[in-house]
Every structure is written in structure tokens, then in C-alpha cells.
Motif scaffolding. Structure first.
Motif, PDB file in Angstrom:
ATOM      1  N   ASN A 187      21.705 -20.605 -18.810  1.00 44.38           N
ATOM      2  CA  ASN A 187      21.758 -20.769 -17.359  1.00 44.38           C
ATOM      3  C   ASN A 187      22.658 -19.725 -16.708  1.00 44.38           C
ATOM      4  O   ASN A 187      22.332 -19.168 -15.659  1.00 44.38           O
ATOM      5  N   LEU A 188      23.812 -19.477 -17.367  1.00 43.58           N
ATOM      6  CA  LEU A 188      24.736 -18.483 -16.807  1.00 43.58           C
ATOM      7  C   LEU A 188      24.111 -17.093 -16.834  1.00 43.58           C
ATOM      8  O   LEU A 188      24.157 -16.347 -15.843  1.00 43.58           O
ATOM      9  N   VAL A 189      23.501 -16.750 -17.988  1.00 38.60           N
ATOM     10  CA  VAL A 189      22.884 -15.426 -18.105  1.00 38.60           C
ATOM     11  C   VAL A 189      21.682 -15.312 -17.174  1.00 38.60           C
ATOM     12  O   VAL A 189      21.449 -14.267 -16.549  1.00 38.60           O
ATOM     13  N   GLY A 190      20.887 -16.398 -17.064  1.00 38.64           N
ATOM     14  CA  GLY A 190      19.743 -16.362 -16.159  1.00 38.64           C
ATOM     15  C   GLY A 190      20.171 -16.133 -14.722  1.00 38.64           C
ATOM     16  O   GLY A 190      19.541 -15.365 -13.988  1.00 38.64           O
ATOM     17  N   LEU A 191      21.277 -16.783 -14.321  1.00 40.95           N
ATOM     18  CA  LEU A 191      21.783 -16.566 -12.974  1.00 40.95           C
ATOM     19  C   LEU A 191      22.251 -15.128 -12.792  1.00 40.95           C
ATOM     20  O   LEU A 191      21.992 -14.497 -11.753  1.00 40.95           O
ATOM     21  N   ALA A 192      22.924 -14.605 -13.828  1.00 37.87           N
ATOM     22  CA  ALA A 192      23.395 -13.223 -13.746  1.00 37.87           C
ATOM     23  C   ALA A 192      22.220 -12.253 -13.631  1.00 37.87           C
ATOM     24  O   ALA A 192      22.251 -11.299 -12.831  1.00 37.87           O
ATOM     25  N   PHE A 193      21.176 -12.493 -14.442  1.00 39.16           N
ATOM     26  CA  PHE A 193      19.995 -11.634 -14.370  1.00 39.16           C
ATOM     27  C   PHE A 193      19.319 -11.745 -13.009  1.00 39.16           C
ATOM     28  O   PHE A 193      18.857 -10.739 -12.447  1.00 39.16           O
ATOM     29  N   ALA A 194      19.237 -12.966 -12.480  1.00 41.40           N
ATOM     30  CA  ALA A 194      18.602 -13.145 -11.169  1.00 41.40           C
ATOM     31  C   ALA A 194      19.373 -12.394 -10.086  1.00 41.40           C
ATOM     32  O   ALA A 194      18.778 -11.722  -9.233  1.00 41.40           O
ATOM     33  N   VAL A 195      20.716 -12.485 -10.132  1.00 41.09           N
ATOM     34  CA  VAL A 195      21.524 -11.769  -9.148  1.00 41.09           C
ATOM     35  C   VAL A 195      21.344 -10.264  -9.305  1.00 41.09           C
ATOM     36  O   VAL A 195      21.212  -9.517  -8.314  1.00 41.09           O
ATOM     37  N   PHE A 196      21.311  -9.809 -10.587  1.00 48.81           N
ATOM     38  CA  PHE A 196      21.155  -8.374 -10.836  1.00 48.81           C
ATOM     39  C   PHE A 196      19.806  -7.875 -10.324  1.00 48.81           C
ATOM     40  O   PHE A 196      19.720  -6.822  -9.670  1.00 48.81           O
ATOM     41  N   VAL A 197      18.735  -8.602 -10.633  1.00 48.51           N
ATOM     42  CA  VAL A 197      17.402  -8.188 -10.191  1.00 48.51           C
ATOM     43  C   VAL A 197      17.314  -8.207  -8.669  1.00 48.51           C
ATOM     44  O   VAL A 197      16.744  -7.297  -8.051  1.00 48.51           O
ATOM     45  N   ALA A 198      17.895  -9.253  -8.041  1.00 44.85           N
ATOM     46  CA  ALA A 198      17.873  -9.313  -6.579  1.00 44.85           C
ATOM     47  C   ALA A 198      18.642  -8.135  -5.976  1.00 44.85           C
ATOM     48  O   ALA A 198      18.193  -7.522  -4.993  1.00 44.85           O
ATOM     49  N   PHE A 199      19.783  -7.799  -6.570  1.00 46.03           N
ATOM     50  CA  PHE A 199      20.552  -6.664  -6.084  1.00 46.03           C
ATOM     51  C   PHE A 199      19.764  -5.371  -6.218  1.00 46.03           C
ATOM     52  O   PHE A 199      19.725  -4.546  -5.286  1.00 46.03           O
ATOM     53  N   CYS A 200      19.132  -5.177  -7.386  1.00 44.61           N
ATOM     54  CA  CYS A 200      18.334  -3.965  -7.589  1.00 44.61           C
ATOM     55  C   CYS A 200      17.170  -3.905  -6.614  1.00 44.61           C
ATOM     56  O   CYS A 200      16.845  -2.834  -6.087  1.00 44.61           O
ATOM     57  N   ALA A 201      16.528  -5.065  -6.376  1.00 37.60           N
ATOM     58  CA  ALA A 201      15.408  -5.086  -5.431  1.00 37.60           C
ATOM     59  C   ALA A 201      15.872  -4.706  -4.028  1.00 37.60           C
ATOM     60  O   ALA A 201      15.208  -3.935  -3.320  1.00 37.60           O
ATOM     61  N   LEU A 202      17.032  -5.245  -3.621  1.00 37.91           N
ATOM     62  CA  LEU A 202      17.558  -4.894  -2.305  1.00 37.91           C
ATOM     63  C   LEU A 202      17.909  -3.415  -2.231  1.00 37.91           C
ATOM     64  O   LEU A 202      17.670  -2.755  -1.204  1.00 37.91           O
ATOM     65  N   MET A 203      18.475  -2.875  -3.317  1.00 37.67           N
ATOM     66  CA  MET A 203      18.808  -1.451  -3.327  1.00 37.67           C
ATOM     67  C   MET A 203      17.546  -0.595  -3.234  1.00 37.67           C
ATOM     68  O   MET A 203      17.510   0.414  -2.512  1.00 37.67           O
ATOM     69  N   VAL A 204      16.499  -0.984  -3.983  1.00 40.04           N
ATOM     70  CA  VAL A 204      15.248  -0.233  -3.920  1.00 40.04           C
ATOM     71  C   VAL A 204      14.668  -0.290  -2.508  1.00 40.04           C
ATOM     72  O   VAL A 204      14.192   0.716  -1.965  1.00 40.04           O
ATOM     73  N   ALA A 205      14.706  -1.497  -1.907  1.00 42.84           N
ATOM     74  CA  ALA A 205      14.192  -1.620  -0.541  1.00 42.84           C
ATOM     75  C   ALA A 205      15.003  -0.771   0.430  1.00 42.84           C
ATOM     76  O   ALA A 205      14.451  -0.097   1.313  1.00 42.84           O
ATOM     77  N   ALA A 206      16.342  -0.779   0.259  1.00 44.98           N
ATOM     78  CA  ALA A 206      17.181   0.020   1.147  1.00 44.98           C
ATOM     79  C   ALA A 206      16.908   1.508   0.970  1.00 44.98           C
ATOM     80  O   ALA A 206      16.822   2.263   1.948  1.00 44.98           O
ATOM     81  N   VAL A 207      16.765   1.935  -0.288  1.00 47.23           N
ATOM     82  CA  VAL A 207      16.473   3.346  -0.550  1.00 47.23           C
ATOM     83  C   VAL A 207      15.117   3.733   0.038  1.00 47.23           C
ATOM     84  O   VAL A 207      14.951   4.828   0.589  1.00 47.23           O
ATOM     85  N   SER A 208      14.150   2.831  -0.070  1.00 47.70           N
ATOM     86  CA  SER A 208      12.831   3.126   0.491  1.00 47.70           C
ATOM     87  C   SER A 208      12.897   3.271   2.011  1.00 47.70           C
ATOM     88  O   SER A 208      12.277   4.175   2.586  1.00 47.70           O
ATOM     89  N   VAL A 209      13.667   2.392   2.662  1.00 50.38           N
ATOM     90  CA  VAL A 209      13.821   2.512   4.111  1.00 50.38           C
ATOM     91  C   VAL A 209      14.490   3.835   4.472  1.00 50.38           C
ATOM     92  O   VAL A 209      14.095   4.532   5.415  1.00 50.38           O
TER      93      VAL A 209
END
Length: 482
Positions: A187-209
Motif C-alpha cells: 500500500n505504501l509503495v503503491g501510494l508512492a508510485f501513484a504520486v510519482f506517476v501523477a507528478f510525472c503526468a503533470l510535468m509532461v502536461a506542463a512541458v507540453s503546454v
């Protein structure tokens, strides 16, 4: 019959072809999906690593303990001298189980189970059971995943051993339900992965903008600068552009310069036409006043008609060149073989001067070359040079065809005669509009100047120098194709 509306895939393809922003957005979406997929894969690999690090050593230790404590019972069956030290193997449905079964051919006779199994057994897939109990099965522990009580997933170690003082072989199974051990960490690792993926997705979206807003800004600036040139506010594109767009701006500037040159050339053509028509018109006026020089009038009218047709043809060439304008090759769409056209042209010149003077016209060429332009323009330029060489040469004219130079891709046609030639001052004067070195010959003195304009139209070169035969050597350089 009306056409069916395009599907989603076709509309997406059209959008991708028409929009750079849509391409960048698509790349961003694919990147985010790739990050999510990699997150799931990494999470699964992490769980497998936890199995090997936390559970496998424990069940292997318990299996060793069971094998060491196994011995014969009162009735000759297998019995355990001591139970495992972990009390969870005694607690019903605790998630930690063991089972010992005697192997009879392909069947298993369960003799000992852990109290935690209560009244059920660990069931194996028949194919897996056959692999484990085969006589030639490799010795040593084997880690497998099976279903335990209430179909709970179990991580199991399977070992086939022979016990001293007991006949046959025995299958030892020790299993642990990984969920109880791995759930907190997972559960802890899954939460960490979810936060990491969400952060990367936001960064990709920001870079695309940023790419759409900042990365494509030079294109918007280029659009504004082109509009400024079209309105007449600027003469050329003079802004600073990135290295990837700079070649485009240079080509556009070359196109603007070429269009300006075409307009200037059209003005010169009008001046040439007006200059050429002055003398014939004056002659016509005098002949009309005299009323008797019909032959003079006819000749003057023919000269005017020929020159007007010549200027119209030059205007059509300029219009075609403008439509296909480029920095170095305005008429790149045309390909004209040179050697055969030169041979045909020389044959025509021999026929023309056969009855006027004895002139030997020869051609020298290593091979054929392809001119990047129209056949009519090539014939007009070369015919002008050969005609002048035949007119002013004494008895010999040589035409040479040279392949393109590696430095600039220009082929060369050399026309040389054994006439008197031209001095440096006469060469400069010959290229001037309306200038005539031979007043006895008919014409308006525009032949070489118009020839030079055609050469310039093709970004070529026209040079005059003293030839080996003693007369004039004209070197005509024109663009060649591969």
C-alpha cells in the motif's frame, strides 16, 4: 450518393496533419500512458522482489525445520518430533501453513498438516503435482504460487525428501499468504508510485503546454513578420529566429528578393520594348510620309513583330520562374538533355551559314548533361552565342560541353571562334542594353543583354575571354540536375 462521415481515426489523422499543437498533445498523452504502464510494471516487480526477500527465506527455514524434525511414528507413519516454533502455524487460518504427504506413484497420501489448516489440505494442480513427484524431478526447493484455504493465494516452497527409517519419498509443502505480509508495504509503495506517476503526468502536461506556448512562439512570430511584409510595412524578414526556422526565413527572403527582381525585370523588358520600337516607328513614319518605300515598311514591321514576340516570350519565362521561385533554382521543375539539343542547334546553324560563308562548327563533349530549365530557354541562349560566333568568326567555331562543377553544380557550355574577338571594354559594352559594336548588322543591340537577363534568371554565369583560336570565347554556366 453522399459520402459517409469520416471515422474517429480519420478525423484524428487529419487533426495531426494540420496541427503541431495536436501532435505535441498526442505525444504528451502517449508519454503519460507510458508512465502509468511503467508504474504498474514497476509495482508488480517490487512485489515479486518482496516475495523473494521476505517470504522465501522464512518458508525455506520452516521447511528445513520440518525435515529435521521428521521421523517414524508408532504405526510406522511419518511423525513430527516438534512443531515449528512460530505459533501462527498452530492458529487456524492464520495464513501460515505446512503439509507433509507420502508419494505413492502419482498420488499423494497426506500424513501431517499444520493445525492452522484446520480440516483442509493444500491442493496442487495435477500437472504441477506430476512434475513435483516425478522420479526424475530435480532435487532441491521449488517456489510456487497456489491457492490455499478460501482460495487465498499462497507462496509455497515444495521439497521432496527421503526420511531415515521410513520408506518412500515425502513431499513437504510450507506456504505463507503474502497478503498479510506485503499489504502494508504494497500500500505504501503503491501510494508512492501513484504520486510519482501523477507528478510525472503533470510535468509532461506542463512541458507540453510550454512547448505549445513557448516552443511554437517563433512560428507565430514568423507569421506576423510575413504579414508585415505582405502589408508593405517591412521589406524582408529581419527578426531573430531559432536555428530550425532560420533556413525557412532565408528561403522566404530569397523568394521576396526574387519577386522584387521579377518586377524589376518586367520594367526593363518594357524599357527594352520601347527602345526597340523607336527606330522602326521612326522609319515607318518616314516611309509613310514618302509613300513609296513599301519594302522598308514591311521590313520594319517584321522587325517590330519579331521583337514584340521575343519580349512576350521573355515575359512568359519570367512568369514561370516567379511561380517556381527558389533561392538558387527558379525553374527546378524542368529537365532538359543538353547534348542532343546542341547537336540539333549546330545542324541548324550549318544550314543557315552554308550559303553565306564556309564555317566549320564542331562539338566536343565527354557525355550528356541535364539542364535544370526549359528547352526553349537553353536553345535561345546557346543559339545567340553560336550565331554570333558564326557571324564574326572566320572559318572555325568550337562548342564544348563540360560537366557540372563540384563546387556549385553548374554545367558549362563554351562557344569559341577564330574571329577578331573583343577587348575588355568591348566585352563590357556588348552586355549593355542597346549597345551595338557592329552598326552594319541588323538589329537593335539587345541580344546579349537579354541573354544575360535569361542567364541571371537561372542563377547562372556568362563570361567572355580571349580564346585559344584567337577569337572570343563565351563561357555559359547554367544549373544542372543530378
Amino acid at each position: 450518393m453522399s459520402e459517409a462521415p469520416p471515422g474517429i481515426l480519420e478525423r484524428f489523422r487529419r487533426l495531426i496533419r494540420r496541427s503541431l499543437a495536436a501532435r505535441l498533445a498526442t505525444i504528451a498523452i502517449v508519454s503519460v500512458l507510458g508512465l502509468v504502464a511503467m508504474g504498474f510494471i514497476a509495482h508488480a516487480q517490487f512485489n515479486r522482489a518482496l516475495l523473494r526477500l521476505l517470504i522465501d527465506p522464512e518458508i525455506e527455514s520452516v521447511a528445513d525445520n520440518l525435515i529435521g524434525n521428521s521421523g517414524p511414528g508408532l504405526a510406522g507413519e511419518l511423525a513430527l518430533q516438534d512443531l515449528p516454533y512460530d505459533p501462527r502455524y498452530l492458529q487456524p487460518l492464520s495464513g501460515r501453513y505446512f503439509q507433509i504427504a507420502r508419494i505413492h506413484d502419482d498420488l499423494l497420501e497426506v500424513q501431517v498438516i499444520s493445525p492452522s489448516l484446520f480440516d483442509v489440505n493444500i491442493q496442487l494442480d495435477p500437472k504441477l503435482q506430476a512434475e513435483l513427484t516425478a522420479a526424475n524431478a530435480p532435487r532441491g526447493p521449488r517456489y510456487i504460487d497456489v491457492a490455499g484455504p478460501d482460495n487465498e493465494p499462497l507462496r509455497v516452497i515444495a521439497r521432496v525428501e527421503q526420511i531415515p527409517q521410513l520408506e518412500g519419498r515425502y513431499l513437504f509443502l510450507v506456504g505463507v499468504a503474502p497478503r498479510a505480509i506485503l499489504a502494508p508495504a504494497a500500500n505504501l509503495v503503491g501510494l508512492a508510485f501513484a504520486v510519482f506517476v501523477a507528478f510525472c503526468a503533470l510535468m509532461v502536461a506542463a512541458v507540453s503546454v510550454l512547448q505549445v506556448r513557448v516552443g511554437l512562439e517563433p512560428l507565430h512570430q514568423l507569421q506576423r513578420d510575413i504579414a508585415s511584409v505582405r502589408r508593405g510595412d517591412s521589406e524582408r524578414l529581419g527578426g531573430e529566429y531559432p536555428a530550425e526556422i532560420q533556413p525557412v526565413t532565408e528561403e522566404l527572403n530569397a523568394l521576396v528578393d526574387h519577386n522584387r527582381e521579377v518586377v524589376e525585370r518586367a520594367r526593363r523588358h518594357v524599357g527594352n520594348l520601347a527602345h526597340a520600337l523607336k527606330t522602326p516607328i521612326a522609319v515607318l513614319k518616314n516611309a509613310a510620309a514618302d509613300g513609296k518605300n513599301n519594302e522598308v515598311m514591311r521590313q520594319s514591321i517584321d522587325e517590330m513583330e519579331a521583337f514584340v514576340e521575343r519580349q512576350l516570350r521573355r515575359a512568359r519565362v519570367a512568369a514561370r520562374a516567379e511561380a517556381r521561385a527558389g533561392a538558387q533554382a527558379p525553374t527546378i521543375a524542368y529537365r532538359t538533355p543538353v547534348l542532343q539539343n546542341l547537336e540539333d542547334l549546330i545542324f541548324m546553324m550549318e544550314q543557315k551559314y552554308d550559303h553565306q560563308k564556309a564555317v566549320d562548327i564542331s562539338i566536343e563533349a565527354e557525355g550528356d548533361v541535364t539542364f535544370r530549365g526549359e528547352r526553349e530557354d537553353l536553345l535561345e541562349m546557346v543559339a545567340n552565342l553560336i550565331d554570333n560566333a558564326c557571324k564574326y568568326g572566320r572559318s572555325q567555331v568550337i562548342v564544348r560541353l563540360l560537366p557540372p562543377f563540384e563546387s556549385n553544380g553548374l554545367m558549362e557550355i563554351v562557344v569559341e571562334d577564330d574571329g577578331p574577338g573583343l577587348s575588355d571594354s568591348e566585352q563590357s559594352l556588348a552586355m549593355a542594353r542597346g549597345a551595338r559594336l557592329d552598326e552594319a548588322a541588323p538589329g537593335q543591340g539587345l541580344g546579349l543583354s537579354i541573354l544575360k537577363e535569361t542567364v541571371d534568371l537561372y542563377a547562372g554565369e556568362l563570361l567572355f575571354e580571349r580564346g585559344e583560336l584567337g577569337g572570343l570565347k563565351a563561357r555559359l554556366r547554367l544549373p544542372a540536375t543530378d
